[in-house]
Enzyme design. Structure first.
Site, PDB file in Angstrom:
ATOM      1  N   CYS A 177      14.769  80.686  46.014  1.00 27.20           N
ATOM      2  CA  CYS A 177      13.577  80.515  46.185  1.00 27.20           C
ATOM      3  C   CYS A 177      13.119  81.002  47.655  1.00 27.20           C
ATOM      4  O   CYS A 177      11.790  81.138  47.681  1.00 27.20           O
ATOM      5  CB  CYS A 177      13.185  79.059  46.244  1.00 27.20           C
ATOM      6  SG  CYS A 177      13.057  78.117  44.582  1.00 27.20           S
ATOM      7  N   HIS A 230      15.553  72.808  34.830  1.00 29.03           N
ATOM      8  CA  HIS A 230      16.436  74.054  34.755  1.00 29.03           C
ATOM      9  C   HIS A 230      17.630  74.094  35.584  1.00 29.03           C
ATOM     10  O   HIS A 230      18.360  75.027  35.456  1.00 29.03           O
ATOM     11  CB  HIS A 230      15.492  75.215  34.981  1.00 29.03           C
ATOM     12  CG  HIS A 230      15.188  75.671  36.239  1.00 29.03           C
ATOM     13  ND1 HIS A 230      15.891  76.428  36.965  1.00 29.03           N
ATOM     14  CD2 HIS A 230      14.355  75.050  37.297  1.00 29.03           C
ATOM     15  CE1 HIS A 230      15.535  76.711  38.333  1.00 29.03           C
ATOM     16  NE2 HIS A 230      14.521  75.918  38.485  1.00 29.03           N
ATOM     17  N   SER A 246      14.382  68.686  38.536  1.00 30.17           N
ATOM     18  CA  SER A 246      13.857  69.791  37.994  1.00 30.17           C
ATOM     19  C   SER A 246      14.923  70.086  36.707  1.00 30.17           C
ATOM     20  O   SER A 246      15.981  69.818  36.892  1.00 30.17           O
ATOM     21  CB  SER A 246      14.002  70.996  38.825  1.00 30.17           C
ATOM     22  OG  SER A 246      13.478  72.234  38.033  1.00 30.17           O
ATOM     23  N   GLN A 270      19.056  69.500  43.328  1.00 27.22           N
ATOM     24  CA  GLN A 270      20.455  70.034  43.002  1.00 27.22           C
ATOM     25  C   GLN A 270      21.454  68.878  42.736  1.00 27.22           C
ATOM     26  O   GLN A 270      22.610  69.369  42.242  1.00 27.22           O
ATOM     27  CB  GLN A 270      20.738  70.535  44.302  1.00 27.22           C
ATOM     28  CG  GLN A 270      19.943  72.062  44.664  1.00 27.22           C
ATOM     29  CD  GLN A 270      20.258  72.893  43.777  1.00 27.22           C
ATOM     30  OE1 GLN A 270      21.347  73.195  43.014  1.00 27.22           O
ATOM     31  NE2 GLN A 270      19.412  73.969  43.701  1.00 27.22           N
ATOM     32  N   ASN A 278      20.846  72.904  48.642  1.00 27.78           N
ATOM     33  CA  ASN A 278      20.694  73.809  47.786  1.00 27.78           C
ATOM     34  C   ASN A 278      21.653  75.219  48.072  1.00 27.78           C
ATOM     35  O   ASN A 278      22.138  75.876  47.070  1.00 27.78           O
ATOM     36  CB  ASN A 278      19.441  74.566  47.319  1.00 27.78           C
ATOM     37  CG  ASN A 278      18.561  74.674  48.781  1.00 27.78           C
ATOM     38  OD1 ASN A 278      18.323  73.728  49.489  1.00 27.78           O
ATOM     39  ND2 ASN A 278      18.193  75.957  48.740  1.00 27.78           N
TER      40      ASN A 278
END
Length: 424
Positions: A330, A206, A204, A184, A150
């Site tokens: 995060c 989003h 994920s 990612q 990420n």
């Protein structure tokens, strides 16, 4: 001008995704577990979205379980295997550069008597297959290695890892399950779970222009996970809780769009990334690329600026309307330097001077030009203001921008700053 280059943290929700979601907030309000027509229409929408997600990763729709996002997916995979298989082994292998959702989960399991090996990476952020092979023990039950990092975008050699695990199983070792955090990479690279050889894969919404608060865990047919949540019999009795139909519908639409435009969008985004790197290195001295220049995502560029504090650079860019990141969103609340760049062997100064630029299909050439111009001005000003840095003889910036590889192509491992695997 406002420029958003922090798409690894989150992406804007696509207008088509919003339009697909809207009816399920009002007219189509049914609970997918209800037997009446309202519930059955919600159930049909749920299963359509499940097929859309499955198609993006080459899975069967029955292998997709909806969850609240990447963090829950990682927890479900890791804790689920630990719960199901802890009676036959208590050893887990991961890497030192995983997302906090993985690292915090395995650290919690250490407190419950599990042993964890944290594999190091090379200077370019790549796992060494030879070290991975040596880390396998008789009591190993799980391997969790992210697909693409990420912070740097570096792609790990998952296919090669799966081959080692298959060879180990053929030699008589108990089955070792293979999980990857692909939050990612899905939607940015071609992903096929069978070709990658994984048992569990986290996604994920989003990160691919879908809504926040929804994700999925791919669970290969035949893999049994222990429960980490308790309640009803939703998601084929694997994940309790009323399904968030509006978000799931949006997730499905985002996956459908990502799949349809993957090749074209990847090429365009990669071109913008390479253009930014070329402009930055031509116009600013003392810039270095963090991560492998070949085995990386098309939308991520992590650069270190010598003689500059990354936080100061980020704030100054934000004042000009440009949004970037110094690392993972995060873990941005932590005062500690990036654990990823530190694990790669970068100096404290290089880590401190790093920024991550991450692009999307909505990024334009004009926005990149504005960002580069802002960088040139701000870096020069910050270096003039830095009494502790020798910025008079900075080296010329030089690194090659090479188009990203396929999702599971051979890993290019460059020997460098590695240490022995860490166990606790």
């Amino acid at each position: 001008m406002r420029v958003y280059l922090d798409n690894s943290a989150t992406t804007s929700t696509a207008p088509e995704v919003v339009a697909a979601m809207l009816p399920y907030f009002s007219d189509e309000m049914g609970n997918a577990q209800s037997v009446h027509s309202f519930g059955q229409r919600a159930k049909a929408a749920l299963e359509t979205a499940r097929r859309q997600v499955a198609a993006l990763i080459g899975a069967a729709h029955t292998e997709v379980v909806f969850v609240s996002g990447g963090t829950e997916a990682d927890n479900f995979a890791i804790r689920g295997i630990a719960e199901a298989c802890g009676n036959r082994g208590r050893h887990i292998i991961t890497t030192s550069i995983e997302h906090p959702a993985v690292l915090a989960t395995v650290e919690a399991l250490e407190g419950q008597g599990f042993s964890v090996t944290y594999l190091p990476v090379s200077r370019d952020g790549l796992l060494e297959i030879a070290e991975f092979r040596q880390a396998i023990r008789d009591d190993t039950i799980l391997v969790s290695v992210m697909h693409a990092n990420n912070e740097t975008g570096t792609i790990q050699p998952l296919h090669e890892i799966s081959l080692v695990l298959a060879e180990t199983h053929r030699s008589g070792h108990q089955r070792i399950y293979f999980h990857t955090d692909a939050v990612q990479s899905v939607g940015k690279l071609p992903v096929d779970v069978d070709r990658m050889g994984v048992d569990l894969l986290s996604i994920s919404a989003h990160k691919i222009h879908g809504p926040k608060g929804v994700g999925a865990l791919y669970i290969k047919k035949g893999v049994r996970l222990g429960k980490i949540l308790f309640g009803g019999h939703h998601e084929r009795d694997r994940r309790p809780g009323t399904e968030n139909i509006p978000a799931i519908v949006g997730f499905g639409k985002a996956c459908e769009q990502a799949r349809a435009g993957l090749e074209e969008q990847t090429s365009a985004i990669c071109g913008l990334r390479d253009y930014l790197e070329g402009q930055v290195t031509d116009r600013i001295n003392g810039v270095s690329l963090n991560g492998d220049p070949r085995q990386r995502l098309p939308n991520v560029s992590n650069l270190s600026f010598a003689g500059v504090d990354g936080e100061s650079l980020l704030i100054a860019l934000d004042l000009k309307g440009v949004a970037v990141s110094t690392g993972s969103a995060c873990s941005s609340g932590s005062l500690e330097p990036s654990h990823v760049l530190t694990a790669m062997g970068l100096s404290r100064e290089q880590v401190r001077g790093s920024l991550r630029f991450s692009f999307s299909r909505y990024t334009t050439r004009e926005e990149v030009d504005y960002t580069v111009a802002s960088l040139v001005e701000i870096v020069a000003r910050l270096r003039e203001m830095s009494p502790d840095e020798d910025v008079t003889n900075l080296p010329t910036s030089a690194f090659s921008s090479v188009k990203t590889s396929s999702a599971d192509g051979p890993g290019v491992v460059i020997p460098g700053a590695t240490t022995n695997a860490r166990e606790r």
